[in-house]
Write a protein that holds these residues in place. Structure first.
Motif, mmCIF file in Angstrom:
data_model
loop_
_atom_site.group_PDB
_atom_site.id
_atom_site.type_symbol
_atom_site.label_atom_id
_atom_site.label_comp_id
_atom_site.label_asym_id
_atom_site.label_seq_id
_atom_site.Cartn_x
_atom_site.Cartn_y
_atom_site.Cartn_z
ATOM 1 N N HIS A 61 -12.370 0.270 2.168
ATOM 2 C CA HIS A 61 -11.608 -0.987 2.058
ATOM 3 C C HIS A 61 -12.490 -2.154 1.617
ATOM 4 N N ILE B 77 -1.946 3.335 2.882
ATOM 5 C CA ILE B 77 -3.307 2.818 2.648
ATOM 6 C C ILE B 77 -4.362 3.859 3.014
ATOM 7 N N THR C 66 -9.884 -2.027 -1.443
ATOM 8 C CA THR C 66 -8.785 -2.929 -1.045
ATOM 9 C C THR C 66 -9.201 -4.405 -1.082
ATOM 10 N N GLU D 139 0.797 -1.219 0.000
ATOM 11 C CA GLU D 139 0.000 0.000 0.000
ATOM 12 C C GLU D 139 0.837 1.281 0.000
#
Ligand SMILES: Cc1ncc(COP(=O)(O)O)c(C=O)c1O
Length: 336
Positions: A155, A42, A159, A34
């Protein structure tokens, strides 16, 4: 007010997922890198979603001030988007933050305010009390990353989905460090809705007491809290297991990763990778992903300080079942 541009246009997301064959030759260990996001962590994803949500809900307009309690990464990213929409960003930090991160906050034109312990039991409480006070001032807003659902949704939507797509669904276990819990719970939700058997393993530094234990100081900036955040109270049931990792093991893992894989990750990444390596090596059939939230450059002083190593002292922490911990969660706790 117009919304932010897409994540891609800022250089956020679709980060590499690296097969760490030299670190874990007998297992299938991947590391999600990240630090390649703009702002270096991140938290660029988190900040983009938090600011977009404020814009969408008409909670923010040019001339206002965002205040946030941060260990650096979220503040640096908030400053990027704040500048873009004409909003000032004030970051409440404490003395545990590395000097390089303070410099990066200032480079990003955030105002940095150092909180003191004074009457508070710990730095996190001191930062939160001040954030809450300032957030009530006219034209100030406190997004509260510890309870912000938009931060976690970042996320789930990005992600977690990226991990699923990059590995074509071939993922069995994800290991990540916890601070607010937004990263890991968001990833967990994205993956478990596609494959309920995916195991989510949370890591906290020794000295952090999210999962109980005895409090003490630790160097793993960004991860760890005295207790579960509001996000974790609501979504902690998504976490299957947990482990505690010492600073020494985390730092040693950063050095090992640099030597074997030429990857330069931050200390919390080292903590997650230490546990992920153990899990991947113990079951070579399992595909394990470790999250590396940021890179080594913010922690050069710590990584190359006194903790340079020695064999035998870097015990691998035990992985515990989280079912007992689920019983102490209070899911009804309000958002912020
Ligand atoms: C370096 C680092 N690692 C881990 C975390 C934990 O992420 P989260 O707050 O989403 O649990 C953070 C959060 O700021 C961080 O900066």
């Amino acid at each position: 007010m117009q919304g932010l541009n897409s994540l891609e246009s800022y250089g956020i997301g679709t980060t590499p997922i690296h097969l760490a064959k030299a670190l874990c030759p007998i297992g299938q260990l991947y590391v999600k890198l990240e630090y390649v996001n703009v702002t270096g962590s991140i938290k660029a994803r988190t900040a983009h979603y938090i600011v977009s949500d404020l814009i969408q809900r008409k909670k923010i307009k040019p001339g206002m001030t965002i205040v946030e309690s941060t260990s650096g990464n979220l503040g640096i990213a908030l400053a990027l988007f704040g500048r873009e929409i004409g909003v000032s960003v004030v970051c409440l930090v404490d003395q545990t933050i590395p000097p390089r991160k303070i410099q990066r906050l200032r480079d990003a034109q955030a105002e940095v305010r150092l909180v003191e312990l004074s009457v508070h039991p710990d730095f996190r409480t001191a930062r939160l009390v001040e954030a809450c006070r300032l957030g009530k001032l006219a034209d100030w807003i406190w997004p509260n990353q510890y309870g912000n659902e938009a931060g976690m949704f970042a996320h789930e939507e990005t992600t977690g989905s990226e991990i699923w797509e990059a590995l074509l669904g071939n993922v069995d276990c994800v290991v990540g460090t916890l601070g607010t819990g937004g990263t890991l719970c968001g990833i967990a939700r994205a993956l478990k809705k596609r494959k309920p058997s995916v195991r989510i393993v949370a890591v906290e530094p020794c000295g952090s007491t999210i999962f109980g234990g005895i409090p003490s100081t630790y160097l793993s900036v960004g991860a760890g809290l005295p207790e579960a955040s509001p996000l974790l109270h609501r979504h902690g049931y998504l976490i299957d297991s947990f482990a505690k990792v010492s600073d020494v093991l985390a730092i040693q893992t950063c050095h090992t990763l640099a030597r074997l894989e030429q990857l330069y990750v931050g200390i919390t990444s080292g903590a997650a990778i230490a546990v992920a390596t153990q899990l991947a090596a113990s079951d070579p059939e399992q595909i394990v992903v470790a999250i590396a939230p940021d890179g080594a450059e913010n922690y050069e002083d710590i990584l190359h300080g006194e903790f340079t190593g020695g064999e035998g002292v870097f015990d691998v922490s035990e992985v515990h079942d989280a079912t007992e911990w689920h019983r102490i969660l209070r899911p009804q706790e309000s958002a912020t």
